[in-house]
Design a protein around this motif. Sequence first.
Motif, PDB file in Angstrom:
ATOM      1  N   GLY A  61       0.794  -1.227   0.000  1.00  0.00           N
ATOM      2  CA  GLY A  61       0.000   0.000   0.000  1.00  0.00           C
ATOM      3  C   GLY A  61       0.822   1.270   0.000  1.00  0.00           C
ATOM      4  N   ARG A  62       2.154   1.171  -0.094  1.00  0.00           N
ATOM      5  CA  ARG A  62       2.958   2.389  -0.068  1.00  0.00           C
ATOM      6  C   ARG A  62       2.688   3.260  -1.284  1.00  0.00           C
ATOM      7  N   CYS A  63       2.512   2.624  -2.444  1.00  0.00           N
ATOM      8  CA  CYS A  63       2.260   3.399  -3.651  1.00  0.00           C
ATOM      9  C   CYS A  63       0.954   4.176  -3.521  1.00  0.00           C
ATOM     10  N   VAL A  64      -0.021   3.563  -2.847  1.00  0.00           N
ATOM     11  CA  VAL A  64      -1.300   4.243  -2.667  1.00  0.00           C
ATOM     12  C   VAL A  64      -1.104   5.465  -1.775  1.00  0.00           C
ATOM     13  N   GLY A  65      -0.270   5.296  -0.749  1.00  0.00           N
ATOM     14  CA  GLY A  65      -0.034   6.392   0.183  1.00  0.00           C
ATOM     15  C   GLY A  65       0.720   7.558  -0.439  1.00  0.00           C
ATOM     16  N   VAL A  66       1.632   7.273  -1.377  1.00  0.00           N
ATOM     17  CA  VAL A  66       2.459   8.363  -1.909  1.00  0.00           C
ATOM     18  C   VAL A  66       1.933   8.942  -3.215  1.00  0.00           C
ATOM     19  N   CYS A  67       0.888   8.339  -3.790  1.00  0.00           N
ATOM     20  CA  CYS A  67       0.417   8.828  -5.091  1.00  0.00           C
ATOM     21  C   CYS A  67      -0.185  10.223  -4.951  1.00  0.00           C
TER      22      CYS A  67
END
Lengths: 262, 447, 334, 191
Positions: B376-382
Amino acid sequence: MTMVIQTALTIGGAGLACGGLLALAAKFLAVKEDPRIEEINGILPGANCGGCGYAGCAAYAEAVLLKGAPINLCAPGGAEVLGHLADITGETAKVAEHKVAIVLCGGDVSYAPRKFDYNGVADCRAAQATGGGDKSCSYGCLGYASCSHACPVGAIEMVNGIAKVHRDLCISCGSCIRTCPRHLIKMVPYARTIHVMCSSKDKGPVVKKACKVGCIGCTICTKLAENESIKMEGFLAVVDYDKELDNDAVIEKCPGKCIVRI
Amino acid sequence: MGFIKAKFNAPGGVHPAYHKDLAAEQPIAEMPLSASLVVSMSQHLGKPAAPTVKKGDSVLRGQVIGEAAGFISAAVHAPTSGTVKLVADVATAAGPRATAITIEPDGEDTWVEGITPCPDWHQQDKKEIVEKIAAAGITGMGGAGFPTHVKVSPPPDSEIDTLILNGAECEPYLTADYRLMLEKATEIWQGALIIAKALDAKTIYVAIEDNKPQAIAAMQEALPAEVGDAQVVALKTEYPQGAEKQQIFAVTGREVPAGGLPLNVGIVVENVGTTLAVWDAVVNGRPLTERVTTVTGGPVAKPGNVLARIGTSCADMVEFCGGTEGPVAKIISGGPMMGFAQADMSGPTTKTTSGLLLLDPTSVHAYESMPCISCGRCVGVCPMNLMPNELSQFLEAEDYETAEAYNVMDCIECGCCAFECPAHRPLVQHMRRGKAQVMLNRRKQAS
Amino acid sequence: MSDLAIVSSSPHAHSGSSVRRIMLDVIIALVPALLVSVYFFGWDALRLTLACVITCLAAEALSRKAMGRNLGIDDLSAVITGMLLAFNLPPTLPTWMAVVGSVFAIVICKQLFGGIGYNPFNPALAGRVMLLISFPVFMTRWSEWTLPSPLAMDAVTSATPLGLVKTTIGSTGALPFTFDGTTMLQLFVGNQNGCIGEVSAAALLLGGIYLLVRRCITWHIPVAYLATVAVFSGILWMHHPQQNLPPHFHLLSGGLMLGALFMATDMVTSPVTKRGMLVFGVGCGILTMLIRKWGGYPEGVSFAILLMNAITPLINRATRPRVFGAPKGGKKQS
Amino acid sequence: MTEYVLLIIGAVLVNNFVLTRFLGICPFLGVSKKLPTALGMCGAVIFVMTSASAVTWALQHLVLEKIGLGYLQTIAFILVIASFVQLVDIAMKKFAPPLHAALGIFLPLITTNCAVLGVSVLNVQLQYGFLKAVVFGFAASLGFSLALIIFTGLREKIDRANPPKAFQGIAIALVTAGLLSLAFMGFAGLV
């Protein structure tokens, strides 16, 4: 004996009641549809390859009846399906010529090196959009097998880093043509066996540097081939598949060794 | 009057290592003419320019050698005087082929006739300004290369009230805009006033990340007295603060609608380099023939900020910066987050080349095709609030309809997701390919 | 390596994180709990942990080989599965059962789906639940150890604190012990009966803090989970103090800490959005308390997390963030 | 009231028709590929199961038992259920053609959905009164729907998974269903 009669009456009565109900429902809630759509759908091969230009076999079946689509679009089905379709629709149509896909590039790893070290998604379209593709020849087969994955019948095999079509397996649906970012794949008549296995539009010296089996635009073949069946398009020799060509001389005399018989 | 701090901050964002110290203290150095310049006809978004010269022609600096081929297109000018050696199609790093014109300089560097300075630009009206910008072939110099004359002539029904000068330079390594703000602050402000006049914009903001206090101070100091509502805004240091939509939100709190343009919320954003080019075009009458590029990275012997003619080859620029020391594993045109990797250093610079970055083998990041572990890191940084994890999976499975329904077209390709991804998935590449395919499908459907 | 330049899509920079590093951090975070369990349960703790870890690694390597795929054990995820499974086993369990559980966890629950990243359920928990259902007697036969603790007072039943409460309330309708400071301290340090890795809240919290600091997990799931359990049990307790355990007892006993910090936070099987993580944590808390209070099992953490694993795809779907620039509170895209 | 609540919890969670009684597996696997289709199926099953419970209860208690033909239960029930499903099929074709097309063969197959017959037979076996039978039928269909919706979510995830060739498709779906069933064991003893 009473029991048998009772049983029969009960089940029969219940059945009648239910049947009556359903009959009413069928009458008042009926939906009209052309039974031939289902029939045609059953005749089509069901590969859903999309070669006809519609979303799938069912969509094509509908299009034939409702939108008047031509009945000879189903390449995988061939003459047999066409015959059935003609019977059902009452239309007549010629069987389309049997064509197969061919990848017009012969520059496998031993002939055409890489010009950089590509790191990314193993897909030709992705590779093409990243630095323009890593093949030395900017027209050649990238070899990331997008066409092979797209082929519904597994007719494309990757050999030495380039795609090869098994012409007897090909159902001429055209799925591969749509995936190739370099537009190397052509539909050619099954009967034709002599091809120029190169698509490079570059000039001779550039081609020579990039690939050992590229067309260098020497025009020797165009002079040898009967009635202009090989023509020059810029610096590239192209077979005109509308004209007869059966001449081993073009193969032997090609200095680039890019004309072959398959 | 001090600068103000940005009140807002767009979602997501990452903090890559900046490495700006390599070139930040190097003043802009003008590079001598190369032996040969290769000028691409496709240096901007939209239709490539149409060549107007042929092999053997002699050209003068500033002479049009490529005409704008349509509304969204830009003219291309000869970067110096000399002879046209070749007009040919070449493969570009981004994929599609484009025509390029090779010029052999005669060393005289003679300007074409008709370059008329106009120190008091106030005399020119809106129309003249826009025409001059178009004639100068100016495009966005931050990276995307959108033709500037299109940007400064918004449709009549849209009202632009704010101009934002983008001096964020959030890309690591790059310092070209930073140096411009230090060395050319007054000219940049004048350029801003010119654009504001063309747009009828009342308010001007200069957005700079707060890790560049000197640039903030310089722009603050140069703030012209004649301007009413102008302000330097310090943004939180976070990538991608330089992305248009995110910057607009950070500065004004306005959200550009998904799929929309900044002018939908009454704003135009211009890069500071572009603004300087506009000043040059309107005040000095000179078309865009050179730009500042940061040449940097570990293997570069003397990293610096180079003022070079458009069409200078990467190899020449690196040579000017002392050549290379040690192995070079990756050559990037632009910054590390959004730049394009090059096969070699033979390629020319364009109007959009903000940086030339060389990486040694140890700092190259290798992509793998590991499965997503749903961290879920990509979701957090998008910064666009997308879910790159599942989008990339849809695209891997070639399910373009679902990806489109889940807003793949809103991706700005900033690279935050792939930067954070512990599975080292090539997320941006998936998005890029997906967007291209969706566009293709849309076009097919339309026809 | 060739001399050619490398060309890839942007970005060309990376944060330096990797799956392996994350897994290594989780292993490091589990070490304190392992040490405490060895201290309290001795050789048995070590025996089960080793058995599970070795079996998991072997099963992963063998099954990948059988499928003709790359050996993928260097990402260390199998080590974590092994450790977590072992931590969920009672100290008296025969080694062969631990081996069966490990094989089930790795082969059925993970590799059949394609390996790391694809498994819908937490493999360690699924392995544990499989063992619990298949070998209920062994899986609930607690320590023969005489722990120096007032909670291990009944050497004959040797139940876990939660198990003891369930049986005593069932038969006598009253709680078996009081909740003074000493008891709580014993629970906190881990001087209680239970599965080998779950006993010490202190050691687990230490590991959890390490994971938070290393950014391997975010606070959302553990906090939502623990807070839900605290609130739920608090309401019950205030309602009926004689019949219900106080919230702090719930928090410190059973597998809650282990579950909330290490198993509910398993990246693969938990939601990816922050809101989804909160929903996930709350759901885990409610289900845990439902099972603890009214269910047939004294402990519900494993089941609760497995059930929430199952609806994780639906949570992800429902908590999709609003795309930047999309109308607020507007129509959701299907 | 408590009685009904417990009945519902029991039928939905503890003795879930799909996951603990293993009834109705066919549509469970068949229509769990996409959420909208699954929701349509849930609606159809809820309607069929609830009304079939009512009708079969009436048939059993008012007709079959009165005339001592209790042994005709199964065949009579199937008759009623089959008619009901046909009715739903016809109605859906008229009012929701896309859904009808999406459900395809699985709609008529509710006929042979053993969950429907199961609930009718259980109603008789457990000697429920009319209201209780209807509530039980409704709760059972809710349980079916719950399982189907959860499973559909999982299916969308495992469709993107990468199982070995032998396990692709329905095999891995069955493994998943087994694990889901394992998780549902946690509700044992809840009621």
